[in-house]
Write a protein that holds these residues in place. Structure first.
Motif, PDB file in Angstrom:
ATOM      1  N   LEU A  20       0.805  -1.184   0.117  1.00  0.00           N
ATOM      2  CA  LEU A  20       0.062  -0.015   0.166  1.00  0.00           C
ATOM      3  C   LEU A  20       0.820   1.227  -0.004  1.00  0.00           C
ATOM      4  CD1 LEU A  20      -2.549  -1.216   2.573  1.00  0.00           C
ATOM      5  CD2 LEU A  20      -3.050  -0.843   0.071  1.00  0.00           C
ATOM      6  N   GLU A  21       1.937   1.331   0.628  1.00  0.00           N
ATOM      7  CA  GLU A  21       2.772   2.452   0.805  1.00  0.00           C
ATOM      8  C   GLU A  21       3.383   2.554  -0.534  1.00  0.00           C
ATOM      9  OE1 GLU A  21       4.122   2.996   5.501  1.00  0.00           O
ATOM     10  OE2 GLU A  21       5.208   1.539   4.428  1.00  0.00           O
ATOM     11  N   ASN A  22       3.762   1.492  -1.201  1.00  0.00           N
ATOM     12  CA  ASN A  22       4.714   1.900  -2.418  1.00  0.00           C
ATOM     13  C   ASN A  22       3.493   1.989  -3.631  1.00  0.00           C
ATOM     14  OD1 ASN A  22       6.981   1.347  -1.352  1.00  0.00           O
ATOM     15  ND2 ASN A  22       7.089  -1.041  -1.373  1.00  0.00           N
ATOM     16  N   HIS A  23       2.348   1.898  -3.180  1.00  0.00           N
ATOM     17  CA  HIS A  23       1.272   2.048  -4.223  1.00  0.00           C
ATOM     18  C   HIS A  23       1.290   1.098  -5.392  1.00  0.00           C
ATOM     19  CE1 HIS A  23       0.388   6.078  -2.571  1.00  0.00           C
ATOM     20  NE2 HIS A  23       1.522   6.360  -2.557  1.00  0.00           N
ATOM     21  N   ASP A  24       1.580  -0.357  -5.048  1.00  0.00           N
ATOM     22  CA  ASP A  24       1.673  -1.387  -5.644  1.00  0.00           C
ATOM     23  C   ASP A  24       0.114  -1.847  -5.807  1.00  0.00           C
ATOM     24  OD1 ASP A  24       4.371  -1.349  -6.106  1.00  0.00           O
ATOM     25  OD2 ASP A  24       4.820  -2.652  -4.441  1.00  0.00           O
ATOM     26  N   GLU A  25      -0.533  -1.735  -4.603  1.00  0.00           N
ATOM     27  CA  GLU A  25      -1.865  -1.706  -4.575  1.00  0.00           C
ATOM     28  C   GLU A  25      -2.761  -0.933  -4.119  1.00  0.00           C
ATOM     29  OE1 GLU A  25      -3.523  -4.337  -5.794  1.00  0.00           O
ATOM     30  OE2 GLU A  25      -1.802  -5.934  -6.155  1.00  0.00           O
ATOM     31  N   LYS A  26      -3.736  -0.405  -4.485  1.00  0.00           N
ATOM     32  CA  LYS A  26      -4.790   0.448  -3.903  1.00  0.00           C
ATOM     33  C   LYS A  26      -5.498   0.096  -2.642  1.00  0.00           C
ATOM     34  CE  LYS A  26      -8.067   4.069  -5.179  1.00  0.00           C
ATOM     35  NZ  LYS A  26      -8.916   4.645  -6.069  1.00  0.00           N
ATOM     36  N   GLU A  27      -5.580  -1.248  -2.588  1.00  0.00           N
ATOM     37  CA  GLU A  27      -6.639  -1.732  -1.294  1.00  0.00           C
ATOM     38  C   GLU A  27      -6.160  -3.275  -1.406  1.00  0.00           C
ATOM     39  OE1 GLU A  27     -10.971  -2.472  -3.560  1.00  0.00           O
ATOM     40  OE2 GLU A  27     -10.631  -0.414  -2.441  1.00  0.00           O
ATOM     41  N   VAL A  28      -6.458  -3.778  -0.318  1.00  0.00           N
ATOM     42  CA  VAL A  28      -6.250  -5.083  -0.244  1.00  0.00           C
ATOM     43  C   VAL A  28      -7.646  -5.634   0.557  1.00  0.00           C
ATOM     44  CG1 VAL A  28      -4.938  -6.987   0.914  1.00  0.00           C
ATOM     45  CG2 VAL A  28      -3.631  -5.138   0.078  1.00  0.00           C
ATOM     46  N   ILE A  29      -8.267  -6.703   0.057  1.00  0.00           N
ATOM     47  CA  ILE A  29      -9.621  -7.246   0.604  1.00  0.00           C
ATOM     48  C   ILE A  29      -9.163  -8.625   1.214  1.00  0.00           C
ATOM     49  CG2 ILE A  29     -11.655  -8.119  -0.040  1.00  0.00           C
ATOM     50  CD1 ILE A  29     -11.455  -5.116  -0.678  1.00  0.00           C
ATOM     51  N   VAL A  30      -9.322  -8.652   2.421  1.00  0.00           N
ATOM     52  CA  VAL A  30      -9.305  -9.837   3.230  1.00  0.00           C
ATOM     53  C   VAL A  30     -10.709 -10.532   3.380  1.00  0.00           C
ATOM     54  CG1 VAL A  30      -8.731 -10.896   5.537  1.00  0.00           C
ATOM     55  CG2 VAL A  30      -7.676  -8.779   4.747  1.00  0.00           C
ATOM     56  N   ALA A  31     -10.664 -11.746   2.916  1.00  0.00           N
ATOM     57  CA  ALA A  31     -11.747 -12.574   2.797  1.00  0.00           C
ATOM     58  C   ALA A  31     -11.761 -13.794   3.885  1.00  0.00           C
ATOM     59  CB  ALA A  31     -11.883 -13.249   1.318  1.00  0.00           C
ATOM     60  N   LYS A  32     -12.988 -14.183   4.413  1.00  0.00           N
ATOM     61  CA  LYS A  32     -13.286 -15.306   5.231  1.00  0.00           C
ATOM     62  C   LYS A  32     -14.039 -16.327   4.560  1.00  0.00           C
ATOM     63  CE  LYS A  32     -14.024 -15.944  10.132  1.00  0.00           C
ATOM     64  NZ  LYS A  32     -14.557 -15.264  11.493  1.00  0.00           N
TER      65      LYS A  32
END
Length: 81
Positions: A20-32
């Motif tokens: 996220l800090e490197n802007h490699d991803e805008k968001e990360v979704i965690v699924a259960k």
């Protein structure tokens, strides 16, 4: 957008922050159990609120008598006697 399960997120939490800090991803979704439950995004302390101001302009009309009951409502909340 990146999606991972809870165990992956727990194991790779430092990597998620770095992505996220490197802007490699805008968001990360965690699924259960395959169902998204959490969205992790980079904290933006200085969020640009200018895009929110006036967002509802033209979406509704404020009635002319909107202030008609102000005193009654203030009495209900004990603001005035």
């Amino acid at each position: 957008m990146c999606q991972m399960n809870v165990l992956e997120a727990k194991t790779n939490f430092s990597k998620i922050i770095a992505m996220l800090e490197n802007h490699d991803e805008k968001e990360v979704i965690v699924a259960k159990a395959g169902k998204p439950v959490v969205k992790i995004v980079l904290w933006n302390e200085y969020e640009d609120v200018s895009k929110r101001i006036g967002i509802a302009k033209g979406k509704f009309k404020v009635p002319d008598d909107i202030d008609e009951c102000n005193d009654e409502i203030a009495r209900m909340f004990g603001v005035i006697d």
